[in-house]
Design an enzyme around this catalytic site. Structure first.
Site, PDB file in Angstrom:
ATOM      1  N   HIS A   1       0.874  -1.176   0.000  1.00 62.36           N
ATOM      2  CA  HIS A   1       0.000   0.000   0.000  1.00 62.36           C
ATOM      3  C   HIS A   1       0.912   1.227   0.000  1.00 62.36           C
ATOM      4  O   HIS A   1       1.436   1.651   1.027  1.00 62.36           O
ATOM      5  CB  HIS A   1      -0.940  -0.039   1.208  1.00 62.36           C
ATOM      6  CG  HIS A   1      -1.923  -1.161   1.119  1.00 62.36           C
ATOM      7  ND1 HIS A   1      -3.170  -1.012   0.562  1.00 62.36           N
ATOM      8  CD2 HIS A   1      -1.822  -2.466   1.483  1.00 62.36           C
ATOM      9  CE1 HIS A   1      -3.808  -2.175   0.591  1.00 62.36           C
ATOM     10  NE2 HIS A   1      -3.007  -3.065   1.153  1.00 62.36           N
TER      11      HIS A   1
ATOM     12  N   ASN B   1      -2.941   8.256   5.559  1.00 62.76           N
ATOM     13  CA  ASN B   1      -3.997   9.248   5.676  1.00 62.76           C
ATOM     14  C   ASN B   1      -5.351   8.541   5.646  1.00 62.76           C
ATOM     15  O   ASN B   1      -5.454   7.355   5.280  1.00 62.76           O
ATOM     16  CB  ASN B   1      -3.874  10.351   4.611  1.00 62.76           C
ATOM     17  CG  ASN B   1      -4.176   9.883   3.204  1.00 62.76           C
ATOM     18  OD1 ASN B   1      -5.181   9.244   2.942  1.00 62.76           O
ATOM     19  ND2 ASN B   1      -3.297  10.233   2.269  1.00 62.76           N
TER      20      ASN B   1
ATOM     21  N   ARG C   1      -8.595  -5.141   2.316  1.00 64.04           N
ATOM     22  CA  ARG C   1      -8.045  -6.177   3.194  1.00 64.04           C
ATOM     23  C   ARG C   1      -9.067  -6.810   4.135  1.00 64.04           C
ATOM     24  O   ARG C   1      -8.801  -7.882   4.686  1.00 64.04           O
ATOM     25  CB  ARG C   1      -6.886  -5.598   4.002  1.00 64.04           C
ATOM     26  CG  ARG C   1      -5.700  -5.162   3.138  1.00 64.04           C
ATOM     27  CD  ARG C   1      -5.123  -6.297   2.316  1.00 64.04           C
ATOM     28  NE  ARG C   1      -3.944  -5.865   1.549  1.00 64.04           N
ATOM     29  CZ  ARG C   1      -3.198  -6.680   0.812  1.00 64.04           C
ATOM     30  NH1 ARG C   1      -3.492  -7.964   0.735  1.00 64.04           N
ATOM     31  NH2 ARG C   1      -2.149  -6.210   0.129  1.00 64.04           N
TER      32      ARG C   1
END
Length: 213
Positions: free
Chosen positions: A77, A154, A165
């Site tokens: 990510h 963020n 996920r």
């Protein structure tokens, strides 16, 4: 596995809450007066797809006791910052190992697991005794070795992370970490994360039950 929230954006004006910063950013976009329910305002903007305003807030987690296999998925990510325990500098002669439940439930699988991981760890120690540096000996260590990592995302990236996920197709370990992260941050920012948490609980109730075990 342990998931801790160690930092959260503070708004230096008003009440100091991250959601107040998000509301302020949103009202700047519309030259809005700030009247009405702040939480309702934020939820409405997210429903409309105006998610840039939630990028101004971020959360930092310290996650420990996850495997290297899990952390390799986590760092994919890209809109995030990471600081991870270094196998180059840390001596892992007595590593903590994360055992997948499917293996732990099978005596035959555990026999194979113990034999192979034991050989890897013994070989690692033997290389260190020969004077091989940790940065080279670590090549023998399995993905099962537990790690610690500090993660900052963020709020917009967190929403994406949770949607991807916390899903039956996700690997069990990163899914459990994501559920714990969502529980924590939803309590801190219910206007942003509450609706998603409610939706995921309704859609995948068994996943949340499994994460508690």
């Amino acid at each position: 596995m342990e998931v801790k929230l160690i930092a959260l954006t503070r708004y230096l004006a008003g009440d100091g809450r991250a959601e107040s910063l998000i509301e302020h950013a949103g009202r700047v976009c519309y030259r809005s007066s700030g009247r009405g329910d702040p939480a309702a305002f934020i939820r409405a903007r997210i429903r409309e797809g105006h998610e840039s305003i939630i990028e101004h807030a971020s959360a930092t987690f310290e996650i420990s006791g996850i495997s290297r296999a899990c952390s390799h998925q986590l760092v994919r990510h890209r809109l995030a910052s990471y600081s991870q325990e270094s196998q180059r500098y840390v001596n892992l002669s007595q590593p903590e190992l994360v055992i997948p439940p499917a293996i732990a439930a099978s005596p035959d699988a555990m026999q194979i697991w113990n034999r192979l991981t034991g050989q890897m760890v013994d070989a690692y120690r033997a290389l260190l005794e020969l004077g091989i540096h940790k940065e080279d000996a670590r090549f023998l260590l399995p993905n099962a070795v537990a790690t610690r990592i500090v993660v900052t995302m963020n709020f917009r990236e967190l929403l994406h992370f949770f949607k991807v996920r916390i899903h039956p197709a996700a690997q069990w370990e990163i899914r459990a970490a994501a559920i714990e992260m969502l529980k924590i941050v939803a309590a801190e920012s219910p206007a942003v994360f509450g609706p998603l948490q409610e939706h995921l609980r309704r859609t995948y109730p068994t996943l949340f039950d499994e994460a508690r075990q």
